[in-house]
Design a protein around this motif. Sequence first.
Motif, PDB file in Angstrom:
ATOM      1  N   LEU A 189      32.704  49.022  35.351  1.00 57.07           N
ATOM      2  CA  LEU A 189      31.138  49.102  36.661  1.00 57.07           C
ATOM      3  C   LEU A 189      30.920  48.238  37.245  1.00 57.07           C
ATOM      4  CD1 LEU A 189      30.842  51.799  38.091  1.00 57.07           C
ATOM      5  CD2 LEU A 189      28.327  51.885  36.929  1.00 57.07           C
ATOM      6  N   ALA A 190      30.527  47.406  36.375  1.00 58.29           N
ATOM      7  CA  ALA A 190      30.329  46.145  37.406  1.00 58.29           C
ATOM      8  C   ALA A 190      31.624  45.509  37.577  1.00 58.29           C
ATOM      9  CB  ALA A 190      29.884  44.726  35.729  1.00 58.29           C
ATOM     10  N   GLU A 191      32.326  45.710  36.965  1.00 58.17           N
ATOM     11  CA  GLU A 191      34.029  45.195  37.481  1.00 58.17           C
ATOM     12  C   GLU A 191      34.399  45.626  39.188  1.00 58.17           C
ATOM     13  OE1 GLU A 191      37.424  43.204  38.678  1.00 58.17           O
ATOM     14  OE2 GLU A 191      35.573  42.825  37.819  1.00 58.17           O
ATOM     15  N   GLN A 192      33.988  46.952  38.912  1.00 59.50           N
ATOM     16  CA  GLN A 192      34.215  47.547  40.411  1.00 59.50           C
ATOM     17  C   GLN A 192      32.995  47.595  41.351  1.00 59.50           C
ATOM     18  OE1 GLN A 192      36.870  49.624  41.091  1.00 59.50           O
ATOM     19  NE2 GLN A 192      36.562  50.115  42.978  1.00 59.50           N
ATOM     20  N   VAL A 193      31.933  47.307  41.103  1.00 57.39           N
ATOM     21  CA  VAL A 193      30.812  46.423  42.004  1.00 57.39           C
ATOM     22  C   VAL A 193      31.893  45.331  42.788  1.00 57.39           C
ATOM     23  CG1 VAL A 193      28.655  45.841  42.427  1.00 57.39           C
ATOM     24  CG2 VAL A 193      28.689  47.570  40.882  1.00 57.39           C
ATOM     25  N   GLN A 194      32.521  44.362  42.264  1.00 52.44           N
ATOM     26  CA  GLN A 194      32.618  43.670  42.519  1.00 52.44           C
ATOM     27  C   GLN A 194      33.635  43.857  43.389  1.00 52.44           C
ATOM     28  OE1 GLN A 194      30.453  40.886  42.105  1.00 52.44           O
ATOM     29  NE2 GLN A 194      32.153  39.839  43.059  1.00 52.44           N
ATOM     30  N   ARG A 195      34.830  44.302  42.858  1.00 52.94           N
ATOM     31  CA  ARG A 195      36.174  45.055  43.193  1.00 52.94           C
ATOM     32  C   ARG A 195      35.182  45.273  45.207  1.00 52.94           C
ATOM     33  NH1 ARG A 195      40.527  47.270  40.067  1.00 52.94           N
ATOM     34  NH2 ARG A 195      40.248  45.309  38.141  1.00 52.94           N
ATOM     35  N   VAL A 196      34.594  46.469  45.574  1.00 52.68           N
ATOM     36  CA  VAL A 196      33.853  46.589  46.132  1.00 52.68           C
ATOM     37  C   VAL A 196      33.564  45.918  47.411  1.00 52.68           C
ATOM     38  CG1 VAL A 196      32.037  48.324  47.738  1.00 52.68           C
ATOM     39  CG2 VAL A 196      33.299  49.277  44.929  1.00 52.68           C
ATOM     40  N   VAL A 197      32.696  44.681  46.766  1.00 48.94           N
ATOM     41  CA  VAL A 197      31.856  43.750  48.049  1.00 48.94           C
ATOM     42  C   VAL A 197      33.345  42.758  47.386  1.00 48.94           C
ATOM     43  CG1 VAL A 197      30.952  41.406  47.717  1.00 48.94           C
ATOM     44  CG2 VAL A 197      29.658  43.947  46.304  1.00 48.94           C
ATOM     45  N   GLU A 198      34.111  42.523  47.248  1.00 51.09           N
ATOM     46  CA  GLU A 198      34.987  41.500  47.699  1.00 51.09           C
ATOM     47  C   GLU A 198      36.358  42.447  48.489  1.00 51.09           C
ATOM     48  OE1 GLU A 198      36.571  39.936  44.081  1.00 51.09           O
ATOM     49  OE2 GLU A 198      34.158  38.686  44.438  1.00 51.09           O
ATOM     50  N   ARG A 199      36.292  43.562  48.649  1.00 57.37           N
ATOM     51  CA  ARG A 199      37.038  44.329  49.473  1.00 57.37           C
ATOM     52  C   ARG A 199      38.199  44.579  48.363  1.00 57.37           C
ATOM     53  NH1 ARG A 199      34.936  44.249  55.230  1.00 57.37           N
ATOM     54  NH2 ARG A 199      33.358  45.203  54.806  1.00 57.37           N
ATOM     55  N   ARG A 200      38.353  44.512  46.781  1.00 56.88           N
ATOM     56  CA  ARG A 200      39.794  44.583  46.576  1.00 56.88           C
ATOM     57  C   ARG A 200      40.595  45.891  45.460  1.00 56.88           C
ATOM     58  NH1 ARG A 200      39.238  42.060  41.627  1.00 56.88           N
ATOM     59  NH2 ARG A 200      37.562  41.106  41.275  1.00 56.88           N
ATOM     60  N   PRO A 201      41.112  46.452  45.959  1.00 54.09           N
ATOM     61  CA  PRO A 201      41.362  46.952  44.859  1.00 54.09           C
ATOM     62  C   PRO A 201      41.662  47.513  43.262  1.00 54.09           C
ATOM     63  CG  PRO A 201      43.885  47.093  45.822  1.00 54.09           C
ATOM     64  CD  PRO A 201      42.554  45.717  46.680  1.00 54.09           C
TER      65      PRO A 201
ATOM     66  N   ASP B 109      26.116  51.935  53.821  1.00 50.74           N
ATOM     67  CA  ASP B 109      27.685  53.558  54.296  1.00 50.74           C
ATOM     68  C   ASP B 109      29.027  52.159  54.940  1.00 50.74           C
ATOM     69  OD1 ASP B 109      25.395  55.206  54.329  1.00 50.74           O
ATOM     70  OD2 ASP B 109      25.456  55.423  56.454  1.00 50.74           O
ATOM     71  N   THR B 110      28.802  51.213  55.476  1.00 51.14           N
ATOM     72  CA  THR B 110      29.515  49.719  55.421  1.00 51.14           C
ATOM     73  C   THR B 110      30.236  49.616  54.487  1.00 51.14           C
ATOM     74  OG1 THR B 110      28.252  50.039  57.678  1.00 51.14           O
ATOM     75  CG2 THR B 110      30.674  47.637  56.899  1.00 51.14           C
ATOM     76  N   LEU B 111      29.945  49.796  53.564  1.00 50.99           N
ATOM     77  CA  LEU B 111      30.742  49.046  53.186  1.00 50.99           C
ATOM     78  C   LEU B 111      31.570  49.996  51.854  1.00 50.99           C
ATOM     79  CD1 LEU B 111      31.207  45.800  50.830  1.00 50.99           C
ATOM     80  CD2 LEU B 111      28.867  46.592  49.299  1.00 50.99           C
ATOM     81  N   LEU B 112      30.842  50.457  51.372  1.00 49.74           N
ATOM     82  CA  LEU B 112      31.724  51.913  50.340  1.00 49.74           C
ATOM     83  C   LEU B 112      33.155  52.250  51.738  1.00 49.74           C
ATOM     84  CD1 LEU B 112      28.869  53.375  49.055  1.00 49.74           C
ATOM     85  CD2 LEU B 112      30.211  52.022  47.660  1.00 49.74           C
ATOM     86  N   THR B 113      32.625  52.995  52.919  1.00 47.83           N
ATOM     87  CA  THR B 113      33.226  52.993  53.591  1.00 47.83           C
ATOM     88  C   THR B 113      34.891  52.221  53.983  1.00 47.83           C
ATOM     89  OG1 THR B 113      31.930  54.564  54.617  1.00 47.83           O
ATOM     90  CG2 THR B 113      33.966  54.434  56.138  1.00 47.83           C
ATOM     91  N   ALA B 114      34.522  51.027  53.999  1.00 44.77           N
ATOM     92  CA  ALA B 114      35.866  49.752  53.855  1.00 44.77           C
ATOM     93  C   ALA B 114      35.812  49.847  52.993  1.00 44.77           C
ATOM     94  CB  ALA B 114      34.813  48.063  54.919  1.00 44.77           C
TER      95      ALA B 114
END
Length: 106
Positions: A94-106, A46-51
Motif C-alpha cells: 500500500l505504501a508503494e501504491q501511495v508513491q505510485r499515485v504521488v509520482e503518477r506512475r502505474p 480529488d486532483t491527485l487521485l483523479t489524475a
Amino acid sequence: MHLPVVLHVPFSCSSGAADVTGAAEDTEPTASQLRWRCRRGMRELDTLLTAWVEQCWPVADRSSRARFLELLDAEDDRLWDWVTGRGRPDDDALAEQVQRVVERRP
C-alpha cells in the motif's frame, strides 16, 4: 411520518461487496465510478487521485489497481498524511501504491 430505512454498503472490490450497480465482485469499476470515489473532502486529494485514474488506471496491472482501490477506502486525513509524507501505511504494498499515485506512475 415514516422514513425509509437506507442501508449504506461501502463499495470495495476487496471486501467482496457488490458495487452500486450490483455488478459481480470481480468486475472492475467503471471510469465514472472511479472518478466518483476519488471525490474527497479535499480538493488536493480529488486532483491527485483523479489524475492517477485518468493517466495510470488504463495501463496499471491488476495488483496496482487493487491497491489503488484499497487507498480509496482510507479516510481522508490518513490518506493526506500518506501522500504528504507525514505518515506511511503499515502495508508495504500500500505504501508503494501511495508513491505510485504521488509520482503518477502505474
